[in-house]
Each structure stands twice: as C-alpha cells, then as structure tokens.
Write a protein that holds these residues in place. Structure first.
Motif, PDB file in Angstrom:
ATOM      1  N   ILE A 116      12.186  41.517  73.011  1.00  0.00           N
ATOM      2  CA  ILE A 116      10.985  40.860  72.504  1.00  0.00           C
ATOM      3  C   ILE A 116      11.480  39.692  71.663  1.00  0.00           C
ATOM      4  CG2 ILE A 116       8.892  41.037  71.098  1.00  0.00           C
ATOM      5  CD1 ILE A 116       9.024  44.095  71.527  1.00  0.00           C
ATOM      6  N   ILE A 117      10.918  38.531  71.892  1.00  0.00           N
ATOM      7  CA  ILE A 117      11.259  37.353  71.088  1.00  0.00           C
ATOM      8  C   ILE A 117       9.970  36.774  70.527  1.00  0.00           C
ATOM      9  CG2 ILE A 117      12.272  35.035  71.078  1.00  0.00           C
ATOM     10  CD1 ILE A 117      14.130  35.990  73.320  1.00  0.00           C
ATOM     11  N   TRP A 118       9.972  36.553  69.214  1.00  0.00           N
ATOM     12  CA  TRP A 118       8.842  35.922  68.539  1.00  0.00           C
ATOM     13  C   TRP A 118       9.230  34.495  68.208  1.00  0.00           C
ATOM     14  CZ3 TRP A 118      10.419  40.866  67.726  1.00  0.00           C
ATOM     15  CH2 TRP A 118       9.469  41.878  67.731  1.00  0.00           C
ATOM     16  N   HIS A 119       8.266  33.600  68.300  1.00  0.00           N
ATOM     17  CA  HIS A 119       8.455  32.189  67.947  1.00  0.00           C
ATOM     18  C   HIS A 119       7.724  31.889  66.638  1.00  0.00           C
ATOM     19  CE1 HIS A 119       7.870  27.749  68.633  1.00  0.00           C
ATOM     20  NE2 HIS A 119       9.160  27.910  68.837  1.00  0.00           N
ATOM     21  N   ASP A 120       8.165  30.867  65.951  1.00  0.00           N
ATOM     22  CA  ASP A 120       7.538  30.343  64.731  1.00  0.00           C
ATOM     23  C   ASP A 120       7.747  31.217  63.495  1.00  0.00           C
ATOM     24  OD1 ASP A 120       6.611  27.993  65.943  1.00  0.00           O
ATOM     25  OD2 ASP A 120       4.877  29.048  66.740  1.00  0.00           O
ATOM     26  N   TYR A 121       8.898  31.869  63.418  1.00  0.00           N
ATOM     27  CA  TYR A 121       9.274  32.635  62.230  1.00  0.00           C
ATOM     28  C   TYR A 121       9.781  31.642  61.182  1.00  0.00           C
ATOM     29  CZ  TYR A 121      11.866  35.918  59.267  1.00  0.00           C
ATOM     30  OH  TYR A 121      12.345  36.648  58.211  1.00  0.00           O
ATOM     31  N   ALA A 122       8.911  31.290  60.246  1.00  0.00           N
ATOM     32  CA  ALA A 122       9.244  30.333  59.193  1.00  0.00           C
ATOM     33  C   ALA A 122       8.283  30.550  58.027  1.00  0.00           C
ATOM     34  CB  ALA A 122       9.122  28.895  59.709  1.00  0.00           C
ATOM     35  N   PRO A 123       8.735  30.289  56.810  1.00  0.00           N
ATOM     36  CA  PRO A 123       7.847  30.472  55.662  1.00  0.00           C
ATOM     37  C   PRO A 123       6.549  29.667  55.753  1.00  0.00           C
ATOM     38  CG  PRO A 123      10.105  30.117  54.918  1.00  0.00           C
ATOM     39  CD  PRO A 123      10.080  29.873  56.410  1.00  0.00           C
ATOM     40  N   GLN A 124       6.577  28.550  56.482  1.00  0.00           N
ATOM     41  CA  GLN A 124       5.379  27.722  56.651  1.00  0.00           C
ATOM     42  C   GLN A 124       4.349  28.390  57.561  1.00  0.00           C
ATOM     43  OE1 GLN A 124       8.516  26.927  57.308  1.00  0.00           O
ATOM     44  NE2 GLN A 124       9.072  25.009  56.338  1.00  0.00           N
ATOM     45  N   MET A 125       4.748  29.452  58.228  1.00  0.00           N
ATOM     46  CA  MET A 125       3.860  30.227  59.101  1.00  0.00           C
ATOM     47  C   MET A 125       3.756  31.637  58.520  1.00  0.00           C
ATOM     48  SD  MET A 125       2.921  28.375  61.673  1.00  0.00           S
ATOM     49  CE  MET A 125       3.366  26.957  62.623  1.00  0.00           C
ATOM     50  N   PRO A 126       3.026  31.788  57.413  1.00  0.00           N
ATOM     51  CA  PRO A 126       3.045  33.072  56.700  1.00  0.00           C
ATOM     52  C   PRO A 126       2.564  34.263  57.517  1.00  0.00           C
ATOM     53  CG  PRO A 126       1.332  31.626  55.818  1.00  0.00           C
ATOM     54  CD  PRO A 126       2.149  30.812  56.769  1.00  0.00           C
ATOM     55  N   GLY A 127       1.664  34.056  58.463  1.00  0.00           N
ATOM     56  CA  GLY A 127       1.219  35.178  59.288  1.00  0.00           C
ATOM     57  C   GLY A 127       2.357  35.760  60.104  1.00  0.00           C
ATOM     58  N   VAL A 128       3.200  34.884  60.645  1.00  0.00           N
ATOM     59  CA  VAL A 128       4.362  35.320  61.424  1.00  0.00           C
ATOM     60  C   VAL A 128       5.455  35.820  60.483  1.00  0.00           C
ATOM     61  CG1 VAL A 128       6.139  34.607  63.083  1.00  0.00           C
ATOM     62  CG2 VAL A 128       3.817  33.660  63.256  1.00  0.00           C
ATOM     63  N   TRP A 129       5.787  35.021  59.495  1.00  0.00           N
ATOM     64  CA  TRP A 129       6.863  35.323  58.546  1.00  0.00           C
ATOM     65  C   TRP A 129       6.646  36.673  57.865  1.00  0.00           C
ATOM     66  CZ3 TRP A 129      11.453  33.078  57.296  1.00  0.00           C
ATOM     67  CH2 TRP A 129      12.023  33.368  56.057  1.00  0.00           C
ATOM     68  N   ASP A 130       5.485  36.836  57.260  1.00  0.00           N
ATOM     69  CA  ASP A 130       5.210  38.069  56.505  1.00  0.00           C
ATOM     70  C   ASP A 130       5.116  39.289  57.431  1.00  0.00           C
ATOM     71  OD1 ASP A 130       5.153  36.538  54.179  1.00  0.00           O
ATOM     72  OD2 ASP A 130       2.958  36.441  54.121  1.00  0.00           O
ATOM     73  N   SER A 131       4.485  39.123  58.573  1.00  0.00           N
ATOM     74  CA  SER A 131       4.314  40.254  59.498  1.00  0.00           C
ATOM     75  C   SER A 131       5.650  40.740  60.041  1.00  0.00           C
ATOM     76  CB  SER A 131       3.392  39.870  60.646  1.00  0.00           C
ATOM     77  OG  SER A 131       2.101  39.555  60.160  1.00  0.00           O
ATOM     78  N   LEU A 132       6.524  39.805  60.420  1.00  0.00           N
ATOM     79  CA  LEU A 132       7.832  40.215  60.940  1.00  0.00           C
ATOM     80  C   LEU A 132       8.713  40.794  59.835  1.00  0.00           C
ATOM     81  CD1 LEU A 132       8.601  37.471  63.595  1.00  0.00           C
ATOM     82  CD2 LEU A 132       7.536  39.716  63.882  1.00  0.00           C
TER      83      LEU A 132
END
Length: 162
Positions: A116-132
């Motif tokens: 599984i690969i997720w894209h957009d893991y960055a602090p500027q994308m808190p929904g992705v960052w925090d969830s992962l």
C-alpha cells in the motif's frame, strides 16, 4: 482518478496481464460530507479533482487494462476485493475521515505480501499526515519513503506462503 495520468503510468509499467482498478467520484456527485476533524478545503479539492470527464489513459494501448469505477470511497464495498490487490495507491480525498476509511479498506484489500502506498504525506496535508501517524502509533509498520511525500506498507505474507 483525477486526470488518470497516474493510472496510465501504473498500467503502462505493469505486467501485460495486469488489471489496474481506479475509482473516483462521478462528476455529478453530491458534495462530500464533512466529518469531525476534516479540513473542508480538502473536501473541496477532492470534489474539484472529480470534475474530469476525459482521462489521460483513454485511447492509449493500455486503456484495456484499466477498470474505471465511480463512487464515494466512504461507501466502497471491499468484499469482492478482499486480499486481492498486489498494489494499492491511495491519493484520494485528503480529509482525515477519508484517509482513515481508505486506509482501513486498503488493509482489507491488499494481498499477502502486497504493498500500500499513500501519497501527500506532509505536514501541509494534516488529514494525511495525522492519520498516517496515528496508524503508525497503532503498530502498523508504515515507512516514509525518504525525500518523497509517500508512505509504504508491505502486508505480511500469509502463513501458507511463508
């Protein structure tokens, strides 16, 4: 799916007998429902990306390898796809509720030994960052791919394959 460019590249670089399944909201879909903790801008962006009606892969030699599905991923039924996919690439709505739901469903659909690969893991994308980061804290063996905004997870091999 957005423009279908990533879908095209996955199909182009996969085995001849591979099937690439992609999903997106239909262009005429209702607005996404905001849940607690969701960034409304992430939902607006996801909806805007779903306005594409012609995909990059259309008319290409690999178009026949691609299955285009439409629907809201929150309502996606994983039953026909349990432990089915060797690779799942998640680049959907960046709102926390969607990242969590898409991730849960990806864990159900990944085949033993699959990725599984997720894209957009960055602090500027808190929904992705925090969830992962939450998934990592829960014990999922997530790996940030250095110098990218991607995170990877390899499913364990089944006991029968080990």
């Amino acid at each position: 799916t957005c423009t279908g460019k990533t879908t095209y590249l996955l199909a182009l670089n996969s085995a001849e007998d591979a099937t690439v399944v992609t999903t997106t909201l239909p262009p005429d879909a209702d607005p996404l429902v905001q849940k607690a903790g969701d960034d409304p801008e992430a939902l607006i962006a996801a909806r805007k990306e779903s306005q594409v009606t012609e995909y990059y892969y259309e008319g290409t030699p690999v178009a026949g390898k691609i299955t285009q599905l439409y629907g809201d991923s929150l309502n996606f039924d994983t039953a026909p796809y349990r432990q089915h996919f060797d690779l799942l690439f998640i680049d959907g709505a960046h709102a926390a509720s969607y990242v969590k739901s898409d991730s849960k469903k990806a864990f159900e659909m990944v085949a033993p030994g699959g990725l599984i690969i997720w894209h957009d893991y960055a602090p500027q994308m808190p929904g992705v960052w925090d969830s992962l980061n939450e998934l990592k804290a829960q014990g999922y063996d997530l790996k940030h791919i250095k110098s990218t905004t991607m995170v990877a997870y390899r499913a364990p091999l089944s006991d029968a394959a080990a």
